[in-house]
Design an enzyme around this catalytic site. Structure first.
Site, PDB file in Angstrom:
ATOM      1  N   ASP A  45     -39.520 -25.069  -0.911  1.00  0.00           N
ATOM      2  CA  ASP A  45     -40.438 -23.927  -1.060  1.00  0.00           C
ATOM      3  C   ASP A  45     -41.969 -24.513  -1.013  1.00  0.00           C
ATOM      4  OD1 ASP A  45     -40.103 -20.893  -2.182  1.00  0.00           O
ATOM      5  OD2 ASP A  45     -42.039 -21.671  -2.762  1.00  0.00           O
TER       6      ASP A  45
ATOM      7  N   HIS B  76     -39.293 -21.211 -10.493  1.00  0.00           N
ATOM      8  CA  HIS B  76     -40.542 -21.280 -11.465  1.00  0.00           C
ATOM      9  C   HIS B  76     -40.025 -21.072 -12.885  1.00  0.00           C
ATOM     10  CE1 HIS B  76     -43.158 -21.899  -8.212  1.00  0.00           C
ATOM     11  NE2 HIS B  76     -43.168 -20.662  -7.669  1.00  0.00           N
TER      12      HIS B  76
ATOM     13  N   ASP C 276     -41.590 -19.780   2.620  1.00  0.00           N
ATOM     14  CA  ASP C 276     -43.121 -19.596   2.651  1.00  0.00           C
ATOM     15  C   ASP C 276     -43.945 -20.726   3.153  1.00  0.00           C
ATOM     16  OD1 ASP C 276     -42.274 -21.129   0.346  1.00  0.00           O
ATOM     17  OD2 ASP C 276     -43.278 -19.539  -1.224  1.00  0.00           O
TER      18      ASP C 276
ATOM     19  N   HIS D  92     -44.271 -23.490  -2.937  1.00  0.00           N
ATOM     20  CA  HIS D  92     -44.654 -23.784  -4.505  1.00  0.00           C
ATOM     21  C   HIS D  92     -43.978 -24.565  -4.900  1.00  0.00           C
ATOM     22  CE1 HIS D  92     -45.701 -19.618  -2.899  1.00  0.00           C
ATOM     23  NE2 HIS D  92     -47.003 -19.768  -3.547  1.00  0.00           N
TER      24      HIS D  92
END
Length: 365
Positions: free
Chosen positions: A189, A152, A277, A191
């Site tokens: 991931d 990120h 995740d 995200h």
């Protein structure tokens, strides 16, 4: 050329010194009141999800259930020059000024403690060490067990628990210092890796493929139409998934999107932003341990076909300690030559077993 199935896990205990405090003050001009209100509205005390226990859980499981053939090596801190290949000088100066301090940096829960800057330097440098081991031929594949995560982190901003973009730093090092012309980055991931996408948005020599839960899930980026720009148009590939997507959808995306993309791009190195995740224990998606194993197997085959097996994974998210540790172990097992279990559809095997158990009760004499 490295021996098939030779794999090194890179770990440096200095990454444990990143220990954000939820009671630390916000930096000036941040939305402290809003964040405090959000945290106060929760029914239970909020704890920083990205904590040192994540790596401890992985290491404990690997000690209890060793992966045959797996070797461990230590990491190292990244230099300012190495970080500066993907982050601006002003951003690095801002981050380095926080060395030894406790503070919140950002409105979406990114914070630092007194040891965080060194931990972030070591995380990025350990990703570099993993790449060097693979490109030097000391191992076919490597896994950088690091934190804080990185995907990120943008060129000018810390976001989503991330300070430096570890996988981007490693990719840039492979290209600029180790002579690797084309790098493929796969981000599985849950995200979207907004920072990695931003860094390589216009770069034709980095193929960025990201499979993630679709917006409005955090960070809200990664739409299908986001394909890069300029010379890099077409080298950003996003596959947004609905909530509940699992093994079948992910494997279909790998086989029908990532594999053709890699065959077209012809990478010399494959990097993976490996977040765990997507596992159902993290309540985002429904990828099983067998699903992670299958994805690893596909990427291992791609790496062997295009780049002498050179495959490097860098840890990103995954916050349920059991699924995180189990997920990492199953990936390492595949890299080390272990069998790849066949993903099934959740519940089918249990229903078949129950049907066999009850069948005689429904049969007439």
């Amino acid at each position: 050329m490295a021996e098939p199935n030779s794999v090194i896990a890179f770990y440096d205990e200095r990454v444990l010194s990143h220990q954000p405090d939820t009671d630390a003050p916000f930096l000036p001009n941040r939305m402290e009141r809003r964040i405090r209100q959000l945290l106060a509205s929760l029914n239970v005390p909020w704890k920083y999800p990205e904590h040192a226990g994540r790596l401890s859980a992985i290491l404990n499981l690997l000690e209890l259930e060793p992966v045959p053939g797996l070797r461990f090596e230590s990491g190292k801190p990244a230099t300012r020059e190495q970080l500066g290949r993907v982050h601006t000088s002003s951003y690095l100066s801002h981050i380095f000024d926080l060395r030894g301090k406790n503070a919140w940096l950002d409105v979406d829960t990114t914070a630092v403690s007194s040891g965080s800057i060194e931990a972030a330097e070591v995380a990025a440098g350990t990703a570099i060490a993993a790449v060097e081991a693979v490109l030097d031929g000391r191992a076919e594949s490597a896994f950088a067990l690091v934190r804080p995560p990185g995907h990120h982190a943008e060129p000018v901003r810390a976001r989503g628990f991330c300070l430096f973009n570890n996988v981007a730093v490693a990719a840039a090092h492979a290209r600029e210092a180790l002579g690797c012309r084309r790098v493929m980055i796969v981000d599985w991931d849950a995200h979207h890796g907004n920072g990695t996408q931003d860094i390589f948005w216009a770069d034709p020599d980095v193929l960025f493929c990201d499979i993630h839960r679709a917006s409005p899930f955090y960070p809200g980026t990664g739409k299908l139409e986001e394909i890069g720009a300029g010379l890099g148009e077409g080298t950003t590939v996003n596959v947004p998934m609905p909530a509940g997507a699992g093994d079948q959808a992910y494997i279909k995306a790998f086989k029908e999107i990532l594999v053709p993309a890699a065959d077209w791009f012809q990478p010399e190195l494959i990097l993976v932003s490996a977040g765990f995740d997507p596992h159902p224990f993290d309540l985002a998606l429904n990828v099983s341990y067998e699903g992670f194993a299958a994805m690893t197997g596909i990427l291992q085959d791609l790496a062997r076909r295009h780049c002498q097996g050179r495959l490097v994974l860098v840890l990103e998210g995954g916050y349920h300690l059991v699924s995180l540790a189990r997920g990492v172990r199953v990936v390492l097992s595949v890299l080390a030559g272990g069998a790849i279990p066949e993903p099934g559809i959740t519940g089918i095997a249990e229903v078949e077993a129950a049907a066999a158990f009850h069948r005689q009760a429904f049969q007439s004499d």
